[in-house]
Design a protein around this motif. Structure first.
Motif, PDB file in Angstrom:
ATOM      1  N   VAL A 119      13.353  14.475 -10.636  1.00 12.47           N
ATOM      2  CA  VAL A 119      13.269  13.212  -9.905  1.00 12.47           C
ATOM      3  C   VAL A 119      13.756  12.046 -10.754  1.00 12.47           C
ATOM      4  O   VAL A 119      14.324  11.074 -10.240  1.00 12.47           O
ATOM      5  CB  VAL A 119      11.833  12.969  -9.407  1.00 12.47           C
ATOM      6  N   VAL A 120      13.575  12.136 -12.064  1.00 14.05           N
ATOM      7  CA  VAL A 120      14.037  11.065 -12.958  1.00 14.05           C
ATOM      8  C   VAL A 120      15.559  10.974 -12.918  1.00 14.05           C
ATOM      9  O   VAL A 120      16.134   9.884 -12.783  1.00 14.05           O
ATOM     10  CB  VAL A 120      13.536  11.306 -14.389  1.00 14.05           C
ATOM     11  N   LEU A 121      16.208  12.113 -13.038  1.00 15.17           N
ATOM     12  CA  LEU A 121      17.674  12.126 -13.001  1.00 15.17           C
ATOM     13  C   LEU A 121      18.190  11.743 -11.621  1.00 15.17           C
ATOM     14  O   LEU A 121      19.234  11.085 -11.503  1.00 15.17           O
ATOM     15  CB  LEU A 121      18.170  13.510 -13.390  1.00 15.17           C
ATOM     16  N   MET A 122      17.479  12.140 -10.603  1.00  7.52           N
ATOM     17  CA  MET A 122      17.852  11.770  -9.243  1.00  7.52           C
ATOM     18  C   MET A 122      17.867  10.252  -9.090  1.00  7.52           C
ATOM     19  O   MET A 122      18.812   9.666  -8.528  1.00  7.52           O
ATOM     20  CB  MET A 122      16.866  12.401  -8.261  1.00  7.52           C
ATOM     21  N   LEU A 123      16.848   9.583  -9.614  1.00  7.10           N
ATOM     22  CA  LEU A 123      16.768   8.122  -9.521  1.00  7.10           C
ATOM     23  C   LEU A 123      17.834   7.446 -10.377  1.00  7.10           C
ATOM     24  O   LEU A 123      18.392   6.407  -9.990  1.00  7.10           O
ATOM     25  CB  LEU A 123      15.382   7.654  -9.942  1.00  7.10           C
ATOM     26  N   ILE A 124      18.126   8.029 -11.529  1.00  8.27           N
ATOM     27  CA  ILE A 124      19.181   7.457 -12.385  1.00  8.27           C
ATOM     28  C   ILE A 124      20.531   7.516 -11.683  1.00  8.27           C
ATOM     29  O   ILE A 124      21.287   6.527 -11.656  1.00  8.27           O
ATOM     30  CB  ILE A 124      19.227   8.195 -13.737  1.00  8.27           C
ATOM     31  N   LEU A 125      20.859   8.664 -11.108  1.00  6.90           N
ATOM     32  CA  LEU A 125      22.138   8.807 -10.405  1.00  6.90           C
ATOM     33  C   LEU A 125      22.214   7.885  -9.195  1.00  6.90           C
ATOM     34  O   LEU A 125      23.265   7.279  -8.926  1.00  6.90           O
ATOM     35  CB  LEU A 125      22.326  10.265  -9.969  1.00  6.90           C
ATOM     36  N   LEU A 126      21.114   7.763  -8.454  1.00  5.19           N
ATOM     37  CA  LEU A 126      21.076   6.850  -7.310  1.00  5.19           C
ATOM     38  C   LEU A 126      21.294   5.410  -7.759  1.00  5.19           C
ATOM     39  O   LEU A 126      22.042   4.657  -7.120  1.00  5.19           O
ATOM     40  CB  LEU A 126      19.738   6.985  -6.588  1.00  5.19           C
ATOM     41  N   SER A 127      20.675   5.031  -8.873  1.00  2.33           N
ATOM     42  CA  SER A 127      20.811   3.657  -9.369  1.00  2.33           C
ATOM     43  C   SER A 127      22.241   3.376  -9.814  1.00  2.33           C
ATOM     44  O   SER A 127      22.797   2.298  -9.532  1.00  2.33           O
ATOM     45  CB  SER A 127      19.840   3.427 -10.540  1.00  2.33           C
ATOM     46  N   ILE A 128      22.855   4.329 -10.513  1.00  8.88           N
ATOM     47  CA  ILE A 128      24.234   4.127 -10.982  1.00  8.88           C
ATOM     48  C   ILE A 128      25.181   3.981  -9.800  1.00  8.88           C
ATOM     49  O   ILE A 128      26.026   3.071  -9.764  1.00  8.88           O
ATOM     50  CB  ILE A 128      24.664   5.301 -11.884  1.00  8.88           C
ATOM     51  N   MET A 283      29.542   9.395  -4.115  1.00  7.68           N
ATOM     52  CA  MET A 283      28.375   8.852  -3.418  1.00  7.68           C
ATOM     53  C   MET A 283      28.435   7.328  -3.343  1.00  7.68           C
ATOM     54  O   MET A 283      27.982   6.731  -2.365  1.00  7.68           O
ATOM     55  CB  MET A 283      27.088   9.296  -4.110  1.00  7.68           C
ATOM     56  N   SER A 284      29.002   6.689  -4.355  1.00  7.95           N
ATOM     57  CA  SER A 284      29.223   5.239  -4.271  1.00  7.95           C
ATOM     58  C   SER A 284      30.131   4.909  -3.102  1.00  7.95           C
ATOM     59  O   SER A 284      29.938   3.903  -2.407  1.00  7.95           O
ATOM     60  CB  SER A 284      29.853   4.711  -5.571  1.00  7.95           C
ATOM     61  N   GLY A 285      31.136   5.767  -2.881  1.00  6.46           N
ATOM     62  CA  GLY A 285      32.026   5.570  -1.741  1.00  6.46           C
ATOM     63  C   GLY A 285      31.286   5.645  -0.425  1.00  6.46           C
ATOM     64  O   GLY A 285      31.539   4.853   0.494  1.00  6.46           O
ATOM     65  N   LEU A 308      21.869  -3.529  -1.498  1.00  4.17           N
ATOM     66  CA  LEU A 308      20.540  -3.720  -2.088  1.00  4.17           C
ATOM     67  C   LEU A 308      19.453  -3.210  -1.156  1.00  4.17           C
ATOM     68  O   LEU A 308      18.507  -2.542  -1.600  1.00  4.17           O
ATOM     69  CB  LEU A 308      20.318  -5.204  -2.397  1.00  4.17           C
ATOM     70  N   ALA A 309      19.595  -3.513   0.126  1.00  2.00           N
ATOM     71  CA  ALA A 309      18.612  -3.030   1.104  1.00  2.00           C
ATOM     72  C   ALA A 309      18.611  -1.506   1.153  1.00  2.00           C
ATOM     73  O   ALA A 309      17.544  -0.879   1.267  1.00  2.00           O
ATOM     74  CB  ALA A 309      18.916  -3.619   2.476  1.00  2.00           C
ATOM     75  N   TYR A 310      19.798  -0.919   1.063  1.00  2.00           N
ATOM     76  CA  TYR A 310      19.879   0.542   1.059  1.00  2.00           C
ATOM     77  C   TYR A 310      19.156   1.123  -0.152  1.00  2.00           C
ATOM     78  O   TYR A 310      18.410   2.111  -0.026  1.00  2.00           O
ATOM     79  CB  TYR A 310      21.337   1.001   1.046  1.00  2.00           C
ATOM     80  N   PHE A 311      19.372   0.546  -1.321  1.00  2.00           N
ATOM     81  CA  PHE A 311      18.763   1.073  -2.542  1.00  2.00           C
ATOM     82  C   PHE A 311      17.235   1.055  -2.440  1.00  2.00           C
ATOM     83  O   PHE A 311      16.567   2.036  -2.791  1.00  2.00           O
ATOM     84  CB  PHE A 311      19.219   0.250  -3.749  1.00  2.00           C
ATOM     85  N   ILE A 312      16.704  -0.033  -1.932  1.00  3.41           N
ATOM     86  CA  ILE A 312      15.240  -0.130  -1.780  1.00  3.41           C
ATOM     87  C   ILE A 312      14.740   0.904  -0.771  1.00  3.41           C
ATOM     88  O   ILE A 312      13.720   1.572  -0.985  1.00  3.41           O
ATOM     89  CB  ILE A 312      14.851  -1.559  -1.350  1.00  3.41           C
ATOM     90  N   THR A 313      15.472   1.052   0.326  1.00  2.00           N
ATOM     91  CA  THR A 313      15.078   2.040   1.341  1.00  2.00           C
ATOM     92  C   THR A 313      15.159   3.457   0.795  1.00  2.00           C
ATOM     93  O   THR A 313      14.271   4.288   1.043  1.00  2.00           O
ATOM     94  CB  THR A 313      15.987   1.916   2.577  1.00  2.00           C
TER      95      THR A 313
END
Length: 372
Positions: A119-128, A283-285, A308-313
């Motif tokens: 889950v840690v790596l999942m959140l890092i990749l999502l944030s990047i 995924m950024s695309g 930003l709204a997507y990231f929070i959701t």
């Protein structure tokens, strides 16, 4: 609506990232678990199926240059129906990064960071990926360009090193005529790797000379087929069909056999580079195209607030994708829905555009006679 400029080469490289990422993360796992024999025939049949919407996408982009799928839908269906028609695709663009990142996190923890919770790596990749998307479409494509400068030579090196332990007998017979895989959801889930052309539909308004984009889309599908064929042969030729089909990420398993065969250590770090770079930009695309679509619907001057709204959701929905099988099953079913919806919508667009053109011609004909 948004003044952003990217080239056909850049959109092509972004779509190519889907092939590189998908091959490493999920494609072969789905395909090999679909059949009980060497799956070269399913690979080619899947590519033929994927070529249908790819060709349709190229025709639509040529028919409506400098307009994306949101604008095209508005022209043909009207403002309200167009939103209803394209909303499922936008939702899928936003939904796919979460399961993809969970699957990618599994690869990293298995290969390298074995003591790190996925889950840690999942959140890092999502944030990047969200951070790259926040900077805009042009930055997404430029970042992808820089990544692939590293990825393409690295891929060639890895493939070359992977050939020494191949036993051609393990890959025989090359074909068997059993079409039961057409009834397996894993087969259709594997086709998701071909559907990166959806990015071109959402970014067509930013691409110059998009009348010739079909060359990029069809050419990349064929090159992607070759890439998948080579990686599939490497897997089966090394592991054998029975062993390869027992893994969710068999290409990862095949590549890790290089650890004991090459002259430099920690080759597993190269595996991380090989699949994580294109995964983050692909995924950024998806994130940035979904955000641009919502920005067009709401007529926002800046779609970055949507990112930003997507990231929070996405953070709030993260627990649903923490179990690996949840992420895998979600992608297996949503991927083919993604391709099916795009195909239906593209067929609808072509039919309506032809009908409207016929109506215009029929109305102009009496005027010409009267003027004559």
């Amino acid at each position: 609506m948004y003044k952003e400029e990217i080239s056909m080469i850049q959109i092509g490289l972004l779509i190519a990232s889907f092939f590189v990422s998908g091959a490493g993360l999920y494609y072969h796992g789905y395909l090999l678990q679909t059949v009980n024999y060497n799956p070269f025939a399913p690979l080619f049949s899947g590519a033929i199926v994927a070529l249908i919407p790819t060709i349709l996408a190229g025709m639509i982009c040529a028919k409506f240059p400098r307009d994306n799928i949101v604008g095209i839908a508005r022209q043909l269906l009207g403002p309200t129906i167009s939103i209803l028609a394209t909303a499922p695709l936008v939702f899928i663009h936003f939904a796919l990064p979460l399961p993809i990142f969970r699957i990618a996190a599994e690869l990293i923890t298995d290969v390298h960071l074995t003591n790190t919770p996925p889950v840690v790596l999942m959140l890092i990749l999502l944030s990047i990926s969200s951070w790259i998307a926040l900077m805009g479409t042009e930055v997404v494509t430029r970042t992808n360009d820089e990544h692939l400068v590293i990825i393409f030579p690295l891929t060639a090196i890895m493939f070359f090193l992977s050939t020494s332990d191949i036993d051609p007998n393990l890959a025989r017979p090359l074909t068997q005529f059993d079409f039961s895989y057409w009834m397996r959801p894993e087969f259709y889930g594997s086709l998701s790797v071909f559907f990166g052309f959806g990015l071109a539909l959402f970014l067509n308004d930013a691409i110059g000379h998009s009348q010739k984009l079909y060359r990029i889309l069809i050419g990349l599908t064929l090159l992607g087929l070759l890439y998948l064929l080579v990686t599939l042969y490497l897997i089966i030729g090394t592991l054998g069909m029975e062993m390869a089909s027992s893994f969710d990420q068999p290409l990862k398993v095949k590549m890790t056999t290089l650890r004991e065969m090459v002259f430099f250590q920690r080759i597993d770090i190269l595996l991380i580079l090989l699949w994580m770079f294109p995964t983050t930009t692909a995924m950024s695309g998806l994130i940035v195209t979904g955000a641009r679509a919502i920005g067009q619907w709401l007529q926002l001057e800046n779609y970055r607030t949507v990112v930003l709204a997507y990231f929070i959701t996405a953070l709030s929905l993260r627990p649903s994708m923490e179990p690996f099988q949840n992420a895998r099953n979600f992608l297996m079913y949503v991927g083919p829905i993604w391709g099916g919806l795009m195909t239906l919508l593209l067929v609808l667009f072509l039919i309506i555009s032809v009908m409207k053109k016929s109506n215009v011609l029929s109305q102009e004909e009496p005027r010409r006679r009267n003027n004559g």
